[in-house]
Enzyme design. Structure first.
Site, PDB file in Angstrom:
ATOM      1  N   ASP A  16      35.673 -39.361  -8.981  1.00 37.85           N
ATOM      2  CA  ASP A  16      34.935 -40.259  -9.869  1.00 37.85           C
ATOM      3  C   ASP A  16      33.700 -40.747  -9.097  1.00 37.85           C
ATOM      4  O   ASP A  16      33.791 -41.653  -8.269  1.00 37.85           O
ATOM      5  CB  ASP A  16      35.857 -41.423 -10.266  1.00 37.85           C
ATOM      6  CG  ASP A  16      35.137 -42.467 -11.116  1.00 37.85           C
ATOM      7  OD1 ASP A  16      33.894 -42.421 -11.205  1.00 37.85           O
ATOM      8  OD2 ASP A  16      35.828 -43.354 -11.655  1.00 37.85           O
TER       9      ASP A  16
ATOM     10  N   TYR B 124      39.107 -48.361  -9.008  1.00 37.56           N
ATOM     11  CA  TYR B 124      38.673 -48.788 -10.356  1.00 37.56           C
ATOM     12  C   TYR B 124      38.031 -47.582 -11.032  1.00 37.56           C
ATOM     13  O   TYR B 124      37.150 -46.933 -10.452  1.00 37.56           O
ATOM     14  CB  TYR B 124      37.678 -49.948 -10.267  1.00 37.56           C
ATOM     15  CG  TYR B 124      37.102 -50.289 -11.623  1.00 37.56           C
ATOM     16  CD1 TYR B 124      37.851 -51.040 -12.537  1.00 37.56           C
ATOM     17  CD2 TYR B 124      35.860 -49.822 -12.019  1.00 37.56           C
ATOM     18  CE1 TYR B 124      37.358 -51.311 -13.803  1.00 37.56           C
ATOM     19  CE2 TYR B 124      35.350 -50.098 -13.285  1.00 37.56           C
ATOM     20  CZ  TYR B 124      36.112 -50.839 -14.165  1.00 37.56           C
ATOM     21  OH  TYR B 124      35.632 -51.103 -15.423  1.00 37.56           O
TER      22      TYR B 124
ATOM     23  N   TYR C  38      34.122 -58.955 -19.579  1.00 36.70           N
ATOM     24  CA  TYR C  38      35.094 -59.642 -18.721  1.00 36.70           C
ATOM     25  C   TYR C  38      35.078 -61.156 -18.924  1.00 36.70           C
ATOM     26  O   TYR C  38      35.276 -61.913 -17.978  1.00 36.70           O
ATOM     27  CB  TYR C  38      34.847 -59.300 -17.237  1.00 36.70           C
ATOM     28  CG  TYR C  38      34.748 -57.807 -17.020  1.00 36.70           C
ATOM     29  CD1 TYR C  38      35.853 -57.001 -17.233  1.00 36.70           C
ATOM     30  CD2 TYR C  38      33.544 -57.204 -16.650  1.00 36.70           C
ATOM     31  CE1 TYR C  38      35.771 -55.630 -17.081  1.00 36.70           C
ATOM     32  CE2 TYR C  38      33.458 -55.827 -16.495  1.00 36.70           C
ATOM     33  CZ  TYR C  38      34.577 -55.054 -16.717  1.00 36.70           C
ATOM     34  OH  TYR C  38      34.494 -53.695 -16.572  1.00 36.70           O
TER      35      TYR C  38
HETATM   36  C1  PLP Z   1      33.954 -45.728 -10.213  1.00 39.22           C
HETATM   37  C2  PLP Z   1      33.795 -46.109 -11.647  1.00 39.22           C
HETATM   38  N1  PLP Z   1      34.377 -45.365 -12.591  1.00 39.22           N
HETATM   39  C3  PLP Z   1      34.233 -45.651 -13.899  1.00 39.22           C
HETATM   40  C4  PLP Z   1      33.513 -46.736 -14.327  1.00 39.22           C
HETATM   41  C5  PLP Z   1      33.391 -47.035 -15.795  1.00 39.22           C
HETATM   42  O1  PLP Z   1      32.120 -46.757 -16.255  1.00 39.22           O
HETATM   43  P1  PLP Z   1      31.598 -47.426 -17.635  1.00 39.22           P
HETATM   44  O2  PLP Z   1      31.464 -48.877 -17.361  1.00 39.22           O
HETATM   45  O3  PLP Z   1      30.287 -46.739 -17.883  1.00 39.22           O
HETATM   46  O4  PLP Z   1      32.621 -47.114 -18.672  1.00 39.22           O
HETATM   47  C6  PLP Z   1      32.901 -47.558 -13.372  1.00 39.22           C
HETATM   48  C7  PLP Z   1      32.143 -48.749 -13.786  1.00 39.22           C
HETATM   49  O5  PLP Z   1      31.957 -49.680 -13.046  1.00 39.22           O
HETATM   50  C8  PLP Z   1      33.050 -47.243 -11.997  1.00 39.22           C
HETATM   51  O6  PLP Z   1      32.485 -47.994 -11.037  1.00 39.22           O
END
Ligand code: PLP
Length: 437
Positions: free
Chosen positions: A258, A157, A25
């Site tokens: 997720d 996210y 970022y």
């Molecule tokens: C809820 C959620 N999903 C997916 C991700 C993506 O994971 P990665 O950074 O291992 O690709 C994150 C990462 O912060 C997350 O918080």
């Protein structure tokens, strides 16, 4: 060319970092100088050179939600070195091995009932890609290929690869830049805030109306359960997950949770779905899956989803990362789960929750603070303005703590092994950051 056997002086390392290394970022070259970490142990990160009078920092971030047992843990070290002595990697196509098989079996045992099959991936974002591919393929395989869109709520996210970017909040979210070209998914309003705030029937109706109107084109609903993390660190009542489960059943849409950030105890339940007592059709895990040691993620699905795909004209899931099921990562993931479940982890998370609630309470009185909220081992101070990240970080480092604020949020999720004195120290640092940031 630096010689890897002789550590570089910090100044030289930073100069090379600035010249060559693109940080997450960030712009290239970076605008802020990173801190150089030489080692980490327990909950402490050791600095290569003192900063703000500190030579080590208590980690308030668990390395982005992952290092739940802290660093350099003997049991996790042993799992990796033991596996290293046997094999570090073999391809997973046509071959299999004990750590991956045992991990998949263990994940099926500990996740909500009905999740039976495990696809191992190499990062959280990829596990979300796989989850969406599973859902779209399920409908295609069962003769309803028009069901290709996703529904989520705003403020979410799900990662930084293309498909997850499409379900991140399109306004004010990290990937707003791409709103026009990402696949057009469907967004419900942000769920009402508050883990303890009862389910708002009007919001449930709002979800219902979207599902009812779009059922024919919806492949899946995908959400972060209970805690929306990098989209805004918001908490909502688990009852909304029950609402989603019922609506998805009624309108024949798959439900993807997720749990990449929430999994493995962070919110006070082993999985956030457990707060609601529901089973999703597909679940993503990552981050603390390996106790923060190595990159690994998993996409779990039900018998229904796997069978549906396998009955299709193309009965395979065309996905196979090179490092799928990596033996080192799966071995340490197993050890991390054993470590977590072999202790009274609920007590530890509750202890940290109590410490964060007490220690962050004074932030409520600070000017420029909009809200203070705590759930499980997550503490959030939300400001009325964008955080000055450099100033806030400096203030926290001066207190001997590592944090990484974003937008208007100063938040922490310490390792579960953080002692009470260190939790209190983290809270003092957050208050200092809120004052100066
Ligand atoms: C809820 C959620 N999903 C997916 C991700 C993506 O994971 P990665 O950074 O291992 O690709 C994150 C990462 O912060 C997350 O918080």
């Amino acid at each position: 060319m630096p010689d890897q056997h002789h550590p570089l002086p910090a100044a030289e390392l930073l100069a090379l970092d600035r010249q060559h290394v693109w940080h997450p970022y960030g712009p290239m070259p970076g605008r802020q100088e990173p801190l150089v970490i030489s080692s980490a142990s327990g909950v402490r990160l050791r600095l290569a050179e003192p900063s703000q009078g500190q030579d080590e920092l208590v980690d308030g971030m668990s390395s982005w939600w992952s290092a739940i047992h802290g660093y350099n843990h003997p049991a996790l070290n042993e799992a990796v070195t033991d596996q290293l002595g046997r094999m570090s990697h073999v391809m997973f196509g046509g071959l299999t091995h004990e750590p991956a098989v045992r991990l998949a079996t263990r994940l099926v045992e500990i996740t909500p009932p009905g999740l039976e099959h495990v696809f191992l991936a190499d990062s959280g974002s990829v596990s979300v890609e796989v989850a969406v591919k599973m859902c779209l393929q399920y409908w295609r395989s069962t003769g309803r290929s028009g069901k290709t869109r996703l529904l989520t709520w705003r403020g979410g996210y799900h990662g930084d690869t293309w498909t997850p970017m499409g379900v991140c909040d399109p306004e004010g979210g990290m990937h707003e830049l791409w709103s026009g070209i990402l696949p057009q998914q469907l967004f419900a309003d942000v769920p009402p805030s508050g883990f303890d705030a009862p389910v708002d029937p009007a919001y449930a109706d709002h979800l219902r109306s979207l599902l009812a109107a779009h059922a024919d084109e919806l492949a899946a609903v995908i959400v972060e359960p209970v805690v929306q993390g990098a989209g805004g660190m918001r908490f909502h009542h688990p009852g909304y997950l029950r609402v989603l489960r019922e609506l998805c059943d009624e309108y024949d849409v798959l439900l993807v949770l997720d749990e990449i950030a929430t999994g493995f105890g962070r919110t006070g339940a082993l999985f956030a779905a457990d707060h609601a007592g529901i089973t999703p059709d597909v679940m993503c895990l990552g981050k603390s899956l390996t106790g923060g040691y190595l990159t690994l993620a998993a996409t779990l699905c039900t018998e229904r989803v796997a069978n549906g795909i396998s009955r299709g004209a193309v009965p395979i899931l065309a996905h196979g990362p090179t490092f799928m099921g990596n033996p080192l990562a799966t071995a340490v993931a197993l050890a991390s789960i054993d470590l977590l479940l072999g202790q009274d982890w609920q007590r530890e998370v509750k202890r940290i929750e109590a410490g964060l609630s007490q220690g962050l309470a004074p932030a409520r009185e600070l000017p420029g603070v909009r809200d203070v909220r705590v759930l499980g081992a997550i503490g959030v101070v939300q400001l009325t303005h964008e955080v000055d990240v450099a100033a806030a970080t400096r203030a926290a480092v001066r207190e001997g703590v590592w944090i990484r604020p974003f937008r208007d949020l100063i938040y922490v999720m310490p390792p579960f092994v953080t002692g009470d004195a260190d939790v209190a120290r983290i809270c003092r640092a957050v208050c200092a950051a809120a004052q100066e940031g």
